[in-house]
Design a protein around this motif. Structure first.
Motif, PDB file in Angstrom:
ATOM      1  N   LEU A 180       0.604   3.896   6.838  1.00  0.00           N
ATOM      2  CA  LEU A 180       1.576   3.455   5.847  1.00  0.00           C
ATOM      3  C   LEU A 180       2.679   2.745   6.617  1.00  0.00           C
ATOM      4  O   LEU A 180       2.599   2.583   7.835  1.00  0.00           O
ATOM      5  N   ALA A 196       0.836  -1.208   0.000  1.00  0.00           N
ATOM      6  CA  ALA A 196       0.000   0.000   0.000  1.00  0.00           C
ATOM      7  C   ALA A 196       0.870   1.258   0.000  1.00  0.00           C
ATOM      8  O   ALA A 196       0.546   2.249  -0.663  1.00  0.00           O
ATOM      9  N   SER A 197       1.992   1.200   0.745  1.00  0.00           N
ATOM     10  CA  SER A 197       2.887   2.358   0.789  1.00  0.00           C
ATOM     11  C   SER A 197       3.538   2.594  -0.568  1.00  0.00           C
ATOM     12  O   SER A 197       3.700   3.731  -1.002  1.00  0.00           O
ATOM     13  N   VAL A 248      -4.852  11.905   2.388  1.00  0.00           N
ATOM     14  CA  VAL A 248      -3.422  11.684   2.615  1.00  0.00           C
ATOM     15  C   VAL A 248      -2.662  11.909   1.305  1.00  0.00           C
ATOM     16  O   VAL A 248      -1.633  12.587   1.270  1.00  0.00           O
ATOM     17  N   LEU A 249      -3.214  11.379   0.215  1.00  0.00           N
ATOM     18  CA  LEU A 249      -2.568  11.531  -1.091  1.00  0.00           C
ATOM     19  C   LEU A 249      -2.434  13.006  -1.467  1.00  0.00           C
ATOM     20  O   LEU A 249      -1.369  13.464  -1.904  1.00  0.00           O
ATOM     21  N   PRO A 258       0.299  10.530   7.037  1.00  0.00           N
ATOM     22  CA  PRO A 258      -0.780   9.625   7.439  1.00  0.00           C
ATOM     23  C   PRO A 258      -1.114   9.725   8.924  1.00  0.00           C
ATOM     24  O   PRO A 258      -2.267   9.583   9.303  1.00  0.00           O
ATOM     25  N   GLU A 294      -7.813   8.096   2.475  1.00  0.00           N
ATOM     26  CA  GLU A 294      -6.715   7.793   1.557  1.00  0.00           C
ATOM     27  C   GLU A 294      -6.490   8.955   0.598  1.00  0.00           C
ATOM     28  O   GLU A 294      -5.351   9.393   0.387  1.00  0.00           O
ATOM     29  N   MET A 299       0.942   4.034  -2.837  1.00  0.00           N
ATOM     30  CA  MET A 299       0.721   5.437  -2.460  1.00  0.00           C
ATOM     31  C   MET A 299       1.858   6.322  -2.961  1.00  0.00           C
ATOM     32  O   MET A 299       1.620   7.400  -3.514  1.00  0.00           O
ATOM     33  N   HIS A 306      -6.158  -1.456   3.699  1.00  0.00           N
ATOM     34  CA  HIS A 306      -6.238  -0.666   2.471  1.00  0.00           C
ATOM     35  C   HIS A 306      -7.043  -1.387   1.411  1.00  0.00           C
ATOM     36  O   HIS A 306      -6.981  -2.581   1.321  1.00  0.00           O
ATOM     37  N   TYR A 361      -5.477   5.380   9.048  1.00  0.00           N
ATOM     38  CA  TYR A 361      -4.845   5.085   7.775  1.00  0.00           C
ATOM     39  C   TYR A 361      -3.341   4.984   7.996  1.00  0.00           C
ATOM     40  O   TYR A 361      -2.686   5.969   8.332  1.00  0.00           O
ATOM     41  N   LYS A 365       1.542   6.719  -6.718  1.00  0.00           N
ATOM     42  CA  LYS A 365       0.491   7.679  -7.084  1.00  0.00           C
ATOM     43  C   LYS A 365       0.961   9.114  -6.835  1.00  0.00           C
ATOM     44  O   LYS A 365       0.755  10.001  -7.663  1.00  0.00           O
ATOM     45  N   THR A 366       1.582   9.318  -5.667  1.00  0.00           N
ATOM     46  CA  THR A 366       2.072  10.658  -5.324  1.00  0.00           C
ATOM     47  C   THR A 366       3.048  11.147  -6.387  1.00  0.00           C
ATOM     48  O   THR A 366       2.960  12.278  -6.877  1.00  0.00           O
TER      49      THR A 366
END
Lengths: 265, 368
Positions: free
Chosen positions: A212, A56-57, A130-131, A202, A127, A60, B368, A210, A63-64
């Motif tokens: 990470l 997930a990290s 945070v993003l 997060p 989510e 993330m 998640h 949430y 995506k960032t």
């Protein structure tokens, strides 16, 4: 050769604050109450839940980085085509927020999303929120190297491209973009690595709901009564360390092909 | 040039004003002891380890004046930090204010000095009912004297919750999905879930702990979040309807927003204590006892309470305090409320089971 002496302070610094702490991490990963054991280390490696959080990290961070790149490239491109004085002024505006501490800015976002724009937070979800804050925090790190590379681009190459009949789209994709790869790689490195180890955002924006990977490590170190599980925490740290190392190696590999062009770091 | 002069002049005036202010408060710092106690000169130093903003610091200067003792006041942020400091071989502290289950651990590790009650006549001010509950972790009140105390309960917004709140069940009510704050601390969160299921908060039965954990996991989709200090601002600003909270914080919240109310659910809850203790390594035992006696003087305890806003177990102080405080259930819980509350005990090695359940729960909150 005598100049070597000036490097000693840094060597001492490195040993004290980088090498020794790393040795501690490895020591604690395989020692419980002073006794050597691999049980906790292996149990942590087998814990599927932790791998899920790592994935997930990574997602993330990906995506960032992607959003930062898509936002930053046009900005940097426009800036690089402006008059130097105007571009300088505008780029300062982008960097002004960085004069303030990153944790403070995250606290500000916490207050904005919680009290000023609660509907936005509901819409984005934890989510998404945070993003968004991660993108906000890391955007300047993407703009900087891109702007630097693009503004050093030899303008005669663009003229040549046009002289030879390429329209602006072709010029951009066949000339500008390939020449700006070093800037893109620098930007990606500077956003992806901190994003994968993100902890404060997060923790402050996620309402404790949430996590990470960084938060997972914190949790391991400070469970009940402060008798944190050092073995688990250290093992997780090692995994993260290796993940970052692998990402850096991959980036460097891309970078090697493109040594020309301006680079910030 | 003129601007510079102006700035300098302004600065001078401001400093003068500040100095004047400082003087004034010093002069106004008159005080009296309830029993006309006269403190004898003791001298030496006294090292105090306490929570942040957990004492009216003027009391310390009064104590210094009265006894000639030089006080060093060090703040801590967690019980665990304190435990580490007290266990250290070179522990320098003469007085400390740990919480209930930590005191139990300190006693078990033989790190505390028994109190000499002949030197603490003001101990008579402490409510007998509070002393009795404190015996749960310090039998015979041998090593510790209650300083501040309180309960854990539900803080709710009467505008957003129209039904009566009297049970932990409401925190699992789907009607309030997305409007509930859970407390981010192992003992508190698992404790609440245990109580709701009818189990003991100090249970040593792994099945009960796991059942409590499963209930907490079921509650996750209904939560707005999990937090500690951030809950207060959120509730005051009406961003959530219900929250788990400590009574001391609840009092502050209800004070800031009149639509907020606090209740200790009918199933029961935790009652917590911060007591004063003297570590075995104390160098100035005389001054330590004098200080304990000093802060328990009715007048000074009342003043300290008005500064800290936590519940005082000092009956003498309660008699002096405003009705608003003393008749307030948050501030001064009734006997009926206390009858259904229990103190936390040190869990020993069983703590591992709590830790594992907590780890699983917290990981589940971040799915998640």
């Amino acid at each position: 050769m005598k100049r070597r002496v000036f490097a000693y302070p840094y060597v001492v610094w490195m040993i004290l604050f980088i090498v020794i702490p790393m040795l501690f991490i490895f020591y604690y990963a395989v020692n419980v109450n002073g006794q050597f054991t691999l049980t906790k280390f292996i149990a942590t490696l087998k814990d599927a839940g932790k791998w899920k959080v790592l994935w997930a990290s990574v997602v993330m961070a990906f995506k960032t980085t992607l959003i930062c790149l898509l936002l930053a490239y046009p900005i940097a491109y426009i800036l690089s085509n402006m008059k130097k004085s105007v571009a300088g002024f505008i780029s300062v505006l982008f960097f002004v927020p960085m004069w303030m501490n990153f944790v403070l800015r995250t606290y500000a976002w916490q207050a904005i999303l919680e009290y000023l724009l609660p509907d936005l937070k509901k819409f984005l979800g934890l989510e998404g929120s945070v993003l968004m804050v991660l993108v906000y925090d890391f955007l300047p790190f993407m703009i900087m190297p891109l702007y630097n590379t693009l503004s050093k681009l030899d303008k005669s190459l663009l003229e040549a491209s046009r002289d030879l009949g390429a329209n602006s789209a072709v010029t951009f994709f066949r000339v500008v973009l390939p020449l700006s790869v070093p800037g893109i790689v620098s930007g990606i490195t500077m956003v992806f690595i901190p994003a994968i180890t993100a902890f404060t955002v997060p923790a402050l924006i996620g309402n404790g709901m949430y996590h990470l990977y960084g938060n997972e490590i914190e949790l391991a170190f400070k469970t009940l009564s402060g008798q944190g599980d050092y073995a688990v925490g250290s093992t997780l740290s090692i995994i993260l360390l290796i993940s970052v190392l692998v990402s850096t190696l991959i980036m460097n590999h891309f970078d090697k092909d493109q040594q020309q062009g301006g680079q910030l770091w | 040039m003129l601007k510079k002069l102006l700035a300098v002049a302004l600065a001078v005036i401001m400093i003068a004003a500040l100095a004047a202010c400082g003087k004034k408060t010093e002069e106004e710092a008159d005080y009296s002891f309830a029993d006309g106690d006269q403190y004898e000169y003791i001298g030496g130093t006294l090292n105090i380890l306490n929570w942040g903003e957990y004492i009216d610091e003027e009391l310390i200067s009064i104590f210094e004046e009265e006894t000639g003792v030089k006080v060093t006041y060090v703040e801590m942020t967690s019980n665990e930090e304190m435990l580490i400091k007290l266990r250290a071989a070179d522990c320098v502290y003469d007085l400390c204010f740990p919480s209930d289950y930590i005191i139990e651990q300190l006693i078990a590790n033989d790190l505390l000095l028994p109190l000499d009650y002949s030197k603490i006549p003001n101990a008579k001010n402490i409510q007998p009912r509070v002393m009795k509950i404190a015996e749960g972790f310090d039998p015979g009140n041998k090593y510790s004297l209650p300083y501040f105390w309180g309960t854990v309960g539900i803080l709710y917004n009467t505008k957003l919750v129209d039904e009566p709140v009297d049970s932990w069940d409401i925190l699992w009510n789907e009607k309030y999905a997305g409007q509930i704050w859970q407390y981010d601390s192992v003992r508190d969160a698992i404790g609440i879930s245990l109580i709701r299921l009818g189990y003991d908060i100090n249970t040593r039965n792994p099945d009960e702990v796991n059942a409590a954990k499963d209930e907490l996991i079921k509650q996750i989709p209904l939560l707005k979040g999990r937090g500690t200090d951030d809950i207060r601002t959120n509730m005051i600003n009406e961003q959530a309807a219900l929250a788990v909270i400590y009574s001391g914080d609840a009092y502050e919240c209800c004070d800031s927003n009149n639509d907020l109310a606090y209740v200790v659910p009918k199933e029961g809850s935790n009652v917590w204590f911060d007591n004063v203790v003297i570590p075995k390594t104390a160098k100035n035992v005389e001054a330590a006892h004098a200080f304990i006696n000093f802060i328990n003087d009715a007048n000074l305890a009342a003043r300290n309470t008005e500064y800290c806003f936590y519940s005082t177990p000092n009956q003498g102080a309660l008699d002096l305090l405003d009705e608003d405080f003393t008749s307030n259930e948050i501030f001064n819980p009734t006997d009926e409320t206390l009858a259904r509350c229990a103190v936390f005990h040190d869990l020993g090695d069983f703590v591992e089971v709590f830790n594992r359940a907590w780890d699983e729960y917290v990981s589940a909150t971040g799915v998640h």
